[in-house]
Structures are given as C-alpha cells and as structure tokens.
Write an enzyme that holds these catalytic residues in place. Structure first.
Site, PDB file in Angstrom:
ATOM      1  N   ASP A 104     -12.254   2.989  -5.917  1.00  0.00           N
ATOM      2  CA  ASP A 104     -11.000   3.348  -6.567  1.00  0.00           C
ATOM      3  C   ASP A 104      -9.844   3.215  -5.593  1.00  0.00           C
ATOM      4  O   ASP A 104     -10.013   3.344  -4.381  1.00  0.00           O
ATOM      5  CB  ASP A 104     -11.061   4.786  -7.097  1.00  0.00           C
ATOM      6  CG  ASP A 104     -11.206   5.822  -5.993  1.00  0.00           C
ATOM      7  OD1 ASP A 104     -10.173   6.293  -5.477  1.00  0.00           O
ATOM      8  OD2 ASP A 104     -12.350   6.157  -5.631  1.00  0.00           O
ATOM      9  N   SER A 105      -8.667   2.951  -6.135  1.00  0.00           N
ATOM     10  CA  SER A 105      -7.420   2.939  -5.382  1.00  0.00           C
ATOM     11  C   SER A 105      -7.515   2.020  -4.161  1.00  0.00           C
ATOM     12  O   SER A 105      -7.821   0.843  -4.295  1.00  0.00           O
ATOM     13  CB  SER A 105      -7.052   4.376  -5.009  1.00  0.00           C
ATOM     14  OG  SER A 105      -5.713   4.480  -4.604  1.00  0.00           O
ATOM     15  N   ALA A 106      -7.286   2.542  -2.952  1.00  0.00           N
ATOM     16  CA  ALA A 106      -7.390   1.719  -1.748  1.00  0.00           C
ATOM     17  C   ALA A 106      -8.785   1.123  -1.598  1.00  0.00           C
ATOM     18  O   ALA A 106      -8.955   0.084  -0.943  1.00  0.00           O
ATOM     19  CB  ALA A 106      -7.038   2.540  -0.516  1.00  0.00           C
TER      20      ALA A 106
ATOM     21  N   GLY B  55     -10.220  -0.439  -3.807  1.00  0.00           N
ATOM     22  CA  GLY B  55     -10.133  -1.750  -4.439  1.00  0.00           C
ATOM     23  C   GLY B  55      -9.685  -2.818  -3.453  1.00  0.00           C
ATOM     24  O   GLY B  55     -10.195  -3.943  -3.456  1.00  0.00           O
TER      25      GLY B  55
ATOM     26  N   LEU C 253      -5.868  -0.757  -5.800  1.00  0.00           N
ATOM     27  CA  LEU C 253      -4.662  -1.133  -5.070  1.00  0.00           C
ATOM     28  C   LEU C 253      -4.893  -2.508  -4.457  1.00  0.00           C
ATOM     29  O   LEU C 253      -5.928  -2.739  -3.834  1.00  0.00           O
ATOM     30  CB  LEU C 253      -4.386  -0.108  -3.966  1.00  0.00           C
ATOM     31  CG  LEU C 253      -3.310  -0.466  -2.935  1.00  0.00           C
ATOM     32  CD1 LEU C 253      -1.929  -0.498  -3.576  1.00  0.00           C
ATOM     33  CD2 LEU C 253      -3.344   0.536  -1.768  1.00  0.00           C
TER      34      LEU C 253
END
Length: 335
Positions: A168-170, A172, A199
């Site tokens: 998830d998020s960073a 990615g 991200l």
C-alpha cells in the site's frame, strides 16, 4: 463498469457511492486528522508523534484478529514477520507485503491487522518486510531491503510464479522498483501483484492536481511530499529508481490496483495502471467511491474494507491459477 477519466465526477446513482459510515468517517477524518497531519513538523519529535498516532489508529480501527499466528524474522539483511490466519496449512504460495506511509512512519507491526485479514481472505501466509525507515535510513535503504526479502523468499524454496507482491501507498512505489530491478537483473517476476492506494509520483504533482477537485481527508499533497523528502533528500528527483517507468520493464505480473475515490493518490493509481498497460501487462484498476487512503486497513470504520479484500483474494487466486500472460488492460469502478 468502465469509468471516465474524471472519476470524481462520476454520477453517484449510476456507479454507487460509499456507505454512510464511509462518508461520515471521511468527514470526521478531514475535520480532525487532516489539520493535525498538515501541521506536524518533520523533526524527530514530530515523526515520533506521527508514528505513535498511526500505530494507535491502525490498532484501534483495524485490530489483529484473534488466533492470528505471528513469527518474527531476522535473517541477515532480511527483517520482517510471517503472518498466518488461524488454521492456515502450509503450501507453495506466499504473499510478500510492503507496508506504506511515506517511507517514514509505519512498520510490519502497524499493518499486522491488514496482513492478517489478507491471509484469511486468500488462505496464504503473508511475509511483511520490515524495511528500514527514513530519516534514519534514506534512499535506497527501503528498496534494498525489499529486494533482499524477495530474493530471500526465492531462497526459501518459493518459486517466483507462486509469490504475490502486495502493498500500500509507498509500498506501491517500492513494488514497482522491485519489478524494474528484477527485469534489469534477470530475476523472475512474481506471479501476481495487488496494490492498495499506490504512490508512484514522489513529487506529488499528480496528487496536487487531484486535490484541486477534492481534498484528501487525511493529509495534503504538500505535507505528504515533506515526509517522502526525508527518504529522497540529497538525490536527484529524476533518478531512475525514484522517477519510475514501468513501461520499460518486461513480463510484468497481472496486477490489481484499488484506490479510494476520495483520496489524492487516485491520480497515481491511474498512472501506474497506464504504465503497466503500456508495458504490455494486464492491470485492473478499481476506484472505490468515497473511500479514503488504504481503506482496506480500517474495517471497524469502513464496511467496504472486507469487500475490497475479497476482491483482492479472488484476483490473486485467478492470477495464480491462470499464469498465462494476457496482453490486455481493464479499468473499472467498483461498488
């Protein structure tokens, strides 16, 4: 159902909307959490407060299910934890999970509730890499730790085709970097990838554009950029391992991207989806109306969290059971 490019303008009646609880949670978050995250300094004390705040929130709204088995791993450069749902039997398949939060805030432990539910939904063990955090450990520490973890799993006897990358998020951005590095080094690619609110643009220009039409309930693009800068400081923003281009990589795994319609990273999700498509890979983009950043981690707040994980589990099972690469791309908005 196919979306237009402006997902935030989609008619609610035609495409559905987030539940009442979801919309109320987003409103309360915007009124309480966002002002705090935008004002917190990136000093050591500010970062420590942020880490405690996020850890408390994740535990409160996404606790670890009873009976979950957790085994801590420390093997040379590889640090992390195995998370297994109750009654899980060993098998040849595994999920390698990469947590987010701007390379600065979270850990394998903060995401234990999410990875436990992902293990339960998929019936697979999850290894969460506990990569080193900035500012104590700037670029490329996190990316190097993920690469070590992936190769460690290969060394443990898992074949690449049976490894699922999730994050998830960073996480990615780290996942995309891993795929590019695998291509560069001739390392076999994983069998599937699932990303929650990924991200990809570390300059947050895409996020700033999204915020002109709808403010993210959790944090501003400017504040998020300040956190990520603690990881990238001292490096050229155009460095290939920071400004990633997945279109240059080959043999990308089938990928599912889920993003909330209320968050600023929906532009990043679209960018990653397009890059995978441009590389000849298969990507499915789900935009969940009115949802916040990584809503899958907050089942006590968000009724749709469980449904999203069920979608992810179905995608993983299909991708691993049907390993033939299909050169197509799909984009849809989920109810």
């Amino acid at each position: 159902m196919t979306s237009t490019t402006n997902d935030h303008y989609l008619p609610r009646g035609a495409f559905g909307a987030g539940s009442r609880r979801t919309r109320l949670a987003a409103l309360m978050t915007r009124l309480t959490l966002r002002p705090m995250t935008n004002l917190l300094p990136t000093s050591r004390s500010g970062i420590e407060f942020s880490r405690r705040l996020v850890a408390t929130s994740m535990n409160l709204f996404g606790p670890v299910p009873k009976g979950t088995r957790v085994d801590i791993v420390g093997d040379g450069p590889v640090r992390g934890e195995w998370v297994r749902a109750p009654g899980l039997t060993p098998g040849p398949r595994v999920i390698l999970y990469i947590h987010g939060s701007a390379y600065v805030i979270c850990s394998a432990r903060t995401h234990r509730g999410l990875t436990a539910r992902l293990s339960s939904a998929t019936g697979l063990p999850v290894f969460t890499v506990d990569y080193r955090l900035a500012p104590e450990h700037p670029f490329p520490a996190a990316a190097d730790d993920l690469e070590s973890a992936y190769r460690w799993l290969l060394g443990q006897g898992y074949t690449a085709a049976n490894i699922v990358i999730a994050g998830d998020s960073a996480g990615g951005h780290l996942a995309a970097d891993l795929l590019i590095e695998n291509d560069r080094t001739g390392t076999p690619q994983p069998g599937a990838m699932v990303l929650f609110s990924p991200l990809i643009d570390l300059d947050f220009e895409l996020s700033a554009r999204m915020e002109r039409t709808r403010k993210d309930p959790m944090i501003s693009a400017k504040a998020a950029r300040g956190l990520v800068a603690l990881y990238t400081e001292g490096h050229d923003a155009d460095l290939p391992r920071l400004r990633l281009d997945l279109a240059l990589a080959r043999d990308l795994p089938p990928t599912l991207i889920q993003v909330g319609g209320a968050e600023m990273l929906r532009g990043d999700a679209r960018r990653m989806h397009a890059m995978i498509d441009g590389a000849g890979g298969r990507s499915e983009l789900e935009i969940w109306p009115d949802q916040m950043h990584v809503f899958q981690a907050l089942p006590r707040l968000i009724p749709e969290a469980g449904h999203a994980l069920e979608h992810a589990a179905e995608f993983i099972a299909h991708a691993l059971d049907n390993p033939v690469v299909q050169h197509d791309s799909k984009e849809k908005v989920s109810r």
